[in-house]
Design a protein around this motif. Structure first.
Motif, PDB file in Angstrom:
ATOM      1  N   ASP A  43      84.406   2.870  -5.965  1.00  0.00           N
ATOM      2  CA  ASP A  43      84.645   4.151  -4.997  1.00  0.00           C
ATOM      3  C   ASP A  43      83.304   4.828  -5.195  1.00  0.00           C
ATOM      4  OD1 ASP A  43      87.996   4.639  -5.650  1.00  0.00           O
ATOM      5  OD2 ASP A  43      87.047   3.493  -4.044  1.00  0.00           O
ATOM      6  N   VAL A  44      82.476   4.621  -6.245  1.00  0.00           N
ATOM      7  CA  VAL A  44      81.265   5.542  -6.433  1.00  0.00           C
ATOM      8  C   VAL A  44      80.115   4.904  -5.525  1.00  0.00           C
ATOM      9  CG1 VAL A  44      79.641   6.497  -8.108  1.00  0.00           C
ATOM     10  CG2 VAL A  44      82.075   6.342  -8.503  1.00  0.00           C
ATOM     11  N   ASP A  45      79.637   5.572  -4.776  1.00  0.00           N
ATOM     12  CA  ASP A  45      78.387   5.168  -3.973  1.00  0.00           C
ATOM     13  C   ASP A  45      77.014   5.123  -4.848  1.00  0.00           C
ATOM     14  OD1 ASP A  45      76.727   6.161  -1.142  1.00  0.00           O
ATOM     15  OD2 ASP A  45      76.519   4.209  -2.275  1.00  0.00           O
ATOM     16  N   ALA A  46      76.640   4.012  -5.353  1.00  0.00           N
ATOM     17  CA  ALA A  46      75.353   3.697  -6.204  1.00  0.00           C
ATOM     18  C   ALA A  46      74.222   3.115  -5.388  1.00  0.00           C
ATOM     19  CB  ALA A  46      75.534   3.003  -7.384  1.00  0.00           C
ATOM     20  N   GLY A  47      74.407   3.297  -4.197  1.00  0.00           N
ATOM     21  CA  GLY A  47      73.426   2.654  -3.019  1.00  0.00           C
ATOM     22  C   GLY A  47      72.048   3.173  -2.990  1.00  0.00           C
ATOM     23  N   GLY A  48      71.876   4.265  -3.775  1.00  0.00           N
ATOM     24  CA  GLY A  48      70.311   4.792  -3.671  1.00  0.00           C
ATOM     25  C   GLY A  48      70.124   6.151  -4.198  1.00  0.00           C
ATOM     26  N   PRO A  49      69.055   6.913  -4.260  1.00  0.00           N
ATOM     27  CA  PRO A  49      68.958   8.143  -4.731  1.00  0.00           C
ATOM     28  C   PRO A  49      69.679   9.047  -4.034  1.00  0.00           C
ATOM     29  CG  PRO A  49      66.912   7.485  -3.370  1.00  0.00           C
ATOM     30  CD  PRO A  49      67.783   6.334  -3.500  1.00  0.00           C
ATOM     31  N   THR A  50      69.955  10.230  -4.631  1.00  0.00           N
ATOM     32  CA  THR A  50      70.543  11.426  -3.995  1.00  0.00           C
ATOM     33  C   THR A  50      69.660  12.512  -3.880  1.00  0.00           C
ATOM     34  OG1 THR A  50      71.296  12.346  -6.250  1.00  0.00           O
ATOM     35  CG2 THR A  50      72.822  10.958  -4.827  1.00  0.00           C
ATOM     36  N   ARG A  51      68.239  12.204  -4.124  1.00  0.00           N
ATOM     37  CA  ARG A  51      67.266  12.998  -3.606  1.00  0.00           C
ATOM     38  C   ARG A  51      66.036  12.111  -3.091  1.00  0.00           C
ATOM     39  NH1 ARG A  51      66.585  18.582  -3.760  1.00  0.00           N
ATOM     40  NH2 ARG A  51      64.791  18.688  -4.781  1.00  0.00           N
ATOM     41  N   ALA A  52      65.712  12.941  -1.801  1.00  0.00           N
ATOM     42  CA  ALA A  52      64.580  12.237  -1.262  1.00  0.00           C
ATOM     43  C   ALA A  52      63.083  12.215  -2.310  1.00  0.00           C
ATOM     44  CB  ALA A  52      64.104  13.081  -0.164  1.00  0.00           C
ATOM     45  N   GLU A  53      62.312  11.182  -1.951  1.00  0.00           N
ATOM     46  CA  GLU A  53      61.361  10.807  -2.883  1.00  0.00           C
ATOM     47  C   GLU A  53      60.372  12.122  -3.110  1.00  0.00           C
ATOM     48  OE1 GLU A  53      60.920   8.599  -5.113  1.00  0.00           O
ATOM     49  OE2 GLU A  53      62.820   7.624  -4.650  1.00  0.00           O
ATOM     50  N   THR A  54      60.113  12.770  -1.664  1.00  0.00           N
ATOM     51  CA  THR A  54      59.045  13.744  -1.904  1.00  0.00           C
ATOM     52  C   THR A  54      59.806  14.887  -2.399  1.00  0.00           C
ATOM     53  OG1 THR A  54      59.863  14.347   0.426  1.00  0.00           O
ATOM     54  CG2 THR A  54      57.797  12.871   0.456  1.00  0.00           C
ATOM     55  N   ASP A  55      61.178  14.980  -2.323  1.00  0.00           N
ATOM     56  CA  ASP A  55      61.749  16.107  -3.167  1.00  0.00           C
ATOM     57  C   ASP A  55      61.596  16.141  -4.630  1.00  0.00           C
ATOM     58  OD1 ASP A  55      62.104  17.567  -0.802  1.00  0.00           O
ATOM     59  OD2 ASP A  55      64.122  16.770  -0.703  1.00  0.00           O
ATOM     60  N   LYS A  56      61.523  14.867  -5.102  1.00  0.00           N
ATOM     61  CA  LYS A  56      61.462  14.616  -6.458  1.00  0.00           C
ATOM     62  C   LYS A  56      60.159  14.988  -7.011  1.00  0.00           C
ATOM     63  CE  LYS A  56      64.781  10.603  -6.690  1.00  0.00           C
ATOM     64  NZ  LYS A  56      65.166   9.334  -7.014  1.00  0.00           N
ATOM     65  N   VAL A  57      59.066  14.661  -6.318  1.00  0.00           N
ATOM     66  CA  VAL A  57      57.636  14.836  -6.606  1.00  0.00           C
ATOM     67  C   VAL A  57      57.403  16.505  -6.744  1.00  0.00           C
ATOM     68  CG1 VAL A  57      55.318  15.008  -5.640  1.00  0.00           C
ATOM     69  CG2 VAL A  57      56.644  12.943  -5.315  1.00  0.00           C
ATOM     70  N   ILE A  58      58.227  17.239  -5.901  1.00  0.00           N
ATOM     71  CA  ILE A  58      58.166  18.887  -5.665  1.00  0.00           C
ATOM     72  C   ILE A  58      58.722  19.210  -7.069  1.00  0.00           C
ATOM     73  CG2 ILE A  58      58.784  21.047  -4.721  1.00  0.00           C
ATOM     74  CD1 ILE A  58      56.294  19.483  -3.594  1.00  0.00           C
ATOM     75  N   ASP A  59      59.956  18.493  -7.419  1.00  0.00           N
ATOM     76  CA  ASP A  59      60.739  18.936  -8.477  1.00  0.00           C
ATOM     77  C   ASP A  59      59.867  18.798  -9.642  1.00  0.00           C
ATOM     78  OD1 ASP A  59      62.961  19.462  -7.115  1.00  0.00           O
ATOM     79  OD2 ASP A  59      63.924  17.479  -7.391  1.00  0.00           O
ATOM     80  N   ASP A  60      58.958  17.705  -9.913  1.00  0.00           N
ATOM     81  CA  ASP A  60      58.217  17.231 -11.110  1.00  0.00           C
ATOM     82  C   ASP A  60      57.221  18.295 -11.200  1.00  0.00           C
ATOM     83  OD1 ASP A  60      59.606  15.093 -11.651  1.00  0.00           O
ATOM     84  OD2 ASP A  60      58.248  13.738 -10.606  1.00  0.00           O
ATOM     85  N   LEU A  61      56.600  18.623  -9.878  1.00  0.00           N
ATOM     86  CA  LEU A  61      55.408  19.662  -9.914  1.00  0.00           C
ATOM     87  C   LEU A  61      55.710  21.130 -10.434  1.00  0.00           C
ATOM     88  CD1 LEU A  61      53.429  18.743  -6.624  1.00  0.00           C
ATOM     89  CD2 LEU A  61      53.078  17.993  -9.366  1.00  0.00           C
ATOM     90  N   ARG A  62      57.294  21.401  -9.937  1.00  0.00           N
ATOM     91  CA  ARG A  62      57.820  22.695 -10.378  1.00  0.00           C
ATOM     92  C   ARG A  62      58.090  22.785 -12.009  1.00  0.00           C
ATOM     93  NH1 ARG A  62      61.843  23.216  -5.265  1.00  0.00           N
ATOM     94  NH2 ARG A  62      60.516  24.133  -3.845  1.00  0.00           N
ATOM     95  N   GLN A  63      58.573  21.761 -12.408  1.00  0.00           N
ATOM     96  CA  GLN A  63      58.645  21.508 -13.962  1.00  0.00           C
ATOM     97  C   GLN A  63      57.338  21.729 -14.638  1.00  0.00           C
ATOM     98  OE1 GLN A  63      60.710  17.804 -14.910  1.00  0.00           O
ATOM     99  NE2 GLN A  63      62.559  18.422 -13.991  1.00  0.00           N
ATOM    100  N   LEU A  64      56.311  21.254 -14.236  1.00  0.00           N
ATOM    101  CA  LEU A  64      54.967  21.378 -14.645  1.00  0.00           C
ATOM    102  C   LEU A  64      54.643  22.604 -14.647  1.00  0.00           C
ATOM    103  CD1 LEU A  64      52.691  18.118 -13.817  1.00  0.00           C
ATOM    104  CD2 LEU A  64      53.119  19.305 -16.013  1.00  0.00           C
ATOM    105  N   LEU A  65      54.746  23.389 -13.481  1.00  0.00           N
ATOM    106  CA  LEU A  65      54.404  24.846 -13.311  1.00  0.00           C
ATOM    107  C   LEU A  65      54.996  25.740 -14.426  1.00  0.00           C
ATOM    108  CD1 LEU A  65      52.925  27.079 -11.775  1.00  0.00           C
ATOM    109  CD2 LEU A  65      54.852  26.820 -10.247  1.00  0.00           C
ATOM    110  N   GLU A  66      56.482  25.436 -14.498  1.00  0.00           N
ATOM    111  CA  GLU A  66      57.346  26.251 -15.350  1.00  0.00           C
ATOM    112  C   GLU A  66      56.646  26.301 -16.617  1.00  0.00           C
ATOM    113  OE1 GLU A  66      61.976  26.473 -16.860  1.00  0.00           O
ATOM    114  OE2 GLU A  66      61.449  25.227 -14.943  1.00  0.00           O
ATOM    115  N   HIS A  67      56.425  24.993 -17.223  1.00  0.00           N
ATOM    116  CA  HIS A  67      56.059  24.608 -18.682  1.00  0.00           C
ATOM    117  C   HIS A  67      54.617  25.172 -18.742  1.00  0.00           C
ATOM    118  CE1 HIS A  67      59.817  22.292 -18.634  1.00  0.00           C
ATOM    119  NE2 HIS A  67      60.023  22.786 -19.710  1.00  0.00           N
ATOM    120  N   ARG A  68      53.527  25.290 -17.797  1.00  0.00           N
ATOM    121  CA  ARG A  68      52.339  25.510 -18.191  1.00  0.00           C
ATOM    122  C   ARG A  68      51.637  26.731 -17.513  1.00  0.00           C
ATOM    123  NH1 ARG A  68      50.574  23.191 -22.196  1.00  0.00           N
ATOM    124  NH2 ARG A  68      48.547  23.408 -21.178  1.00  0.00           N
ATOM    125  N   GLU A  69      52.413  27.407 -16.674  1.00  0.00           N
ATOM    126  CA  GLU A  69      51.646  28.491 -16.091  1.00  0.00           C
ATOM    127  C   GLU A  69      51.332  29.734 -16.900  1.00  0.00           C
ATOM    128  OE1 GLU A  69      54.373  30.913 -13.557  1.00  0.00           O
ATOM    129  OE2 GLU A  69      56.068  30.374 -14.544  1.00  0.00           O
TER     130      GLU A  69
END
Length: 226
Positions: free
Chosen positions: A165-191
């Motif tokens: 019943d669980v849909d494991a057919g792909g990511p639940t976040r768009a790839e470009t949104d994942k990139v922005i998430d990564d950059l935001r984490q870097l900003l949070e830890h390094r600013e």
């Protein structure tokens, strides 16, 4: 004076860059360049007189223009700064100078002075976002349905949800949104880091703009003189 017995300390090496680019942009750029070169070289070899000059001017204009907007864009991030290589500019932003990373119809970085720079290498795909949202909704619905069936079968304890019943057919976040998430984490830890302070620098890519302007001027002159 430093002696061999007491060598001077050396600074820590700069962290390795994380590089973000658009795969679809690269594929599209390679395809456009291949078509342009095929038609342009054919015109140069088989054309006569003015046709050859027009083909040459078009190649000088189109090849760097296509390369600038498809192959060139990239985003480089490390622990000290964010470097954005856009079609005609290179922007270097220490993390301490960044106020926010925004993502709506385009991805952009906003400095503490209010200046905005678009991330050409990380384009927003609304289609990918909708697809990821549908996967998330289906997975959530399947989890709720499985838990409900498990509760009925297991005497209300909520066990026994079937895996299919669980849909494991792909990511639940768009790839470009994942990139922005990564950059935001870097900003949070390094600013606030001392090594992540400095001034914002912007450099125009004259090595790209020059051939584009030259090709455009030559093409206009050839068309004007007939």
């Amino acid at each position: 004076m430093t002696t061999p017995e007491h060598p001077s300390p050396t600074p820590d090496p700069t962290s390795k860059d994380r590089v973000y680019r658009s795969p679809m942009g690269i594929v599209g750029g390679v395809a456009l360049l291949a078509i342009t070169l095929w038609l342009g070289v054919d015109a140069l070899l088989r054309g006569e007189g003015r046709t050859q000059w027009l083909a040459l001017a078009a190649l000088i204009l189109i090849v760097p223009l296509v390369s600038a907007f498809t192959l060139r864009p990239a985003v480089y991030a490390n622990e000290e700064r964010l470097r954005i290589r856009n079609p005609l500019r290179v922007i270097v932003l220490p993390w301490g100078q960044i106020a926010a990373l925004r993502s709506s119809y385009s991805n952009e970085v906003v400095t503490k002075s209010g200046t905005k720079f678009q991330l050409w290498a990380v384009p927003v795909s609304l289609r990918a976002r909708k697809k990821a949202a549908r996967r998330t909704a289906r997975a959530a619905a399947a989890e709720r349905g499985g838990a409900s069936r498990g509760a009925r079968r297991g005497g209300g304890l909520g066990f026994g949800a079937p895996r299919e019943d669980v849909d494991a057919g792909g990511p639940t976040r768009a790839e470009t949104d994942k990139v922005i998430d990564d950059l935001r984490q870097l900003l949070e830890h390094r600013e606030q880091a001392e090594s992540a302070q400095g001034e914002v620098t912007v450099r125009w890519a004259y090595e790209v703009a020059g051939p584009i302007v030259a090709g455009a001027v030559l093409l206009v002159i050839l068309l004007a003189i007939g």
